[in-house]
Design a protein around this motif. Sequence first.
Motif, PDB file in Angstrom:
ATOM      1  N   SER A   1     -25.685   3.229  11.867  1.00 27.34           N
ATOM      2  CA  SER A   1     -25.042   3.742  12.926  1.00 27.34           C
ATOM      3  C   SER A   1     -23.451   4.402  12.832  1.00 27.34           C
ATOM      4  O   SER A   1     -22.593   3.728  12.159  1.00 27.34           O
ATOM      5  N   GLU A   2     -23.148   5.534  13.424  1.00 32.63           N
ATOM      6  CA  GLU A   2     -21.812   6.022  13.334  1.00 32.63           C
ATOM      7  C   GLU A   2     -21.012   5.414  14.449  1.00 32.63           C
ATOM      8  O   GLU A   2     -19.780   5.428  14.533  1.00 32.63           O
ATOM      9  N   TYR A   3     -21.608   4.408  15.197  1.00 35.56           N
ATOM     10  CA  TYR A   3     -20.993   3.785  16.368  1.00 35.56           C
ATOM     11  C   TYR A   3     -20.682   2.418  16.163  1.00 35.56           C
ATOM     12  O   TYR A   3     -21.610   1.808  15.710  1.00 35.56           O
TER      13      TYR A   3
ATOM     14  N   LEU B   1     -30.206  -3.220  19.678  1.00 35.77           N
ATOM     15  CA  LEU B   1     -29.609  -2.120  18.879  1.00 35.77           C
ATOM     16  C   LEU B   1     -28.626  -3.039  17.963  1.00 35.77           C
ATOM     17  O   LEU B   1     -28.050  -3.916  18.090  1.00 35.77           O
TER      18      LEU B   1
ATOM     19  N   VAL C   1     -25.585  -2.601  17.095  1.00 32.43           N
ATOM     20  CA  VAL C   1     -24.092  -2.559  17.159  1.00 32.43           C
ATOM     21  C   VAL C   1     -23.949  -3.332  18.709  1.00 32.43           C
ATOM     22  O   VAL C   1     -24.816  -3.588  19.415  1.00 32.43           O
TER      23      VAL C   1
ATOM     24  N   CYS D   1     -23.123  -3.983  22.591  1.00 33.90           N
ATOM     25  CA  CYS D   1     -23.371  -3.270  23.729  1.00 33.90           C
ATOM     26  C   CYS D   1     -22.723  -3.781  24.825  1.00 33.90           C
ATOM     27  O   CYS D   1     -22.494  -4.835  25.010  1.00 33.90           O
TER      28      CYS D   1
ATOM     29  N   ASP E   1     -32.739   6.042  19.123  1.00 29.16           N
ATOM     30  CA  ASP E   1     -32.870   6.771  17.881  1.00 29.16           C
ATOM     31  C   ASP E   1     -31.705   7.280  17.343  1.00 29.16           C
ATOM     32  O   ASP E   1     -31.059   7.307  15.938  1.00 29.16           O
TER      33      ASP E   1
ATOM     34  N   VAL F   1     -28.614   5.976  17.947  1.00 30.77           N
ATOM     35  CA  VAL F   1     -27.423   4.926  17.459  1.00 30.77           C
ATOM     36  C   VAL F   1     -27.824   4.345  16.097  1.00 30.77           C
ATOM     37  O   VAL F   1     -27.182   4.074  15.252  1.00 30.77           O
ATOM     38  N   ARG F   2     -29.313   4.336  15.916  1.00 33.52           N
ATOM     39  CA  ARG F   2     -29.644   3.892  14.553  1.00 33.52           C
ATOM     40  C   ARG F   2     -29.548   4.953  13.644  1.00 33.52           C
ATOM     41  O   ARG F   2     -29.931   4.633  12.413  1.00 33.52           O
ATOM     42  N   GLY F   3     -29.405   6.103  13.953  1.00 29.10           N
ATOM     43  CA  GLY F   3     -29.181   7.030  13.034  1.00 29.10           C
ATOM     44  C   GLY F   3     -30.398   7.878  12.832  1.00 29.10           C
ATOM     45  O   GLY F   3     -30.389   8.630  11.707  1.00 29.10           O
TER      46      GLY F   3
ATOM     47  N   ARG G   1     -30.060  13.266  15.787  1.00 32.14           N
ATOM     48  CA  ARG G   1     -28.814  13.697  16.406  1.00 32.14           C
ATOM     49  C   ARG G   1     -28.963  14.846  17.018  1.00 32.14           C
ATOM     50  O   ARG G   1     -29.143  16.119  16.291  1.00 32.14           O
TER      51      ARG G   1
END
Length: 226
Positions: free
Chosen positions: A2-4, A104, A106, A108, A216, A218-220, A223
């Motif tokens: 993830s980019e977050y 997820l 990351v 939250c 989807d 967040v998991r990459g 986009r």
Amino acid sequence: MSEYDAVLFDSDGILVEPPPAETQSTATRAAFHEVGIDEPARTHVQAIVDGVTVGELEEICTAYDLEPETFWEARERHDERSQLEEFERGVRGRYDDVSAIVDLPVDCGVVSNNHHSTIEFVLAYFDLERAFETYYGREMTIESLELKKPNAHYLERAIADLSAESVLYVGDSESDVVAATRAGLESAFVRRPHCRGTELEATPTYDLEDLHDVADLVRGDGRRRA
């Protein structure tokens, strides 16, 4: 990957169904009745339901010779009670696709304009406490009206809790998109049935169908920018 670093979610309209306007109107009329006003003007009831400002609240209370703090305490109490009863009776529920975001990769959190205590109830009632490291709703005070979204106050508090730099905020309203921008966040607007045809003046980073799309993203795995 993830980019977050973290994802923040609104509650009403994202995790759980939003409260019906009539329920909020009924709770507001009950508050007026409690403080001695049996027939409040429909425009005053509607103003409170639609998201009253501090100035508007003071003007409404002046019209009935009420102390704003006394009326607002009654309104908040009746409003919260009506919401909890609807959850307990099954009138309002959790969206099925919330299951897509409970694990997820990351951290939250939840940031809502609803009462902090109501968010606490929602997370416990729907067994979502483990999915979120932090959560914020507003206090039951008049002052909190100036801090709710589109103000970025509670978003910024959640970001600080998570020590995150790259954060996505997921919401279902224009104020969610504006608040995210003010906090320096990217945003995802989810088109639930109640906002399917909403035309936004503020542009979200992503315009998505549901929380599966959010997961989807967040998991990459996807986009889709607005």
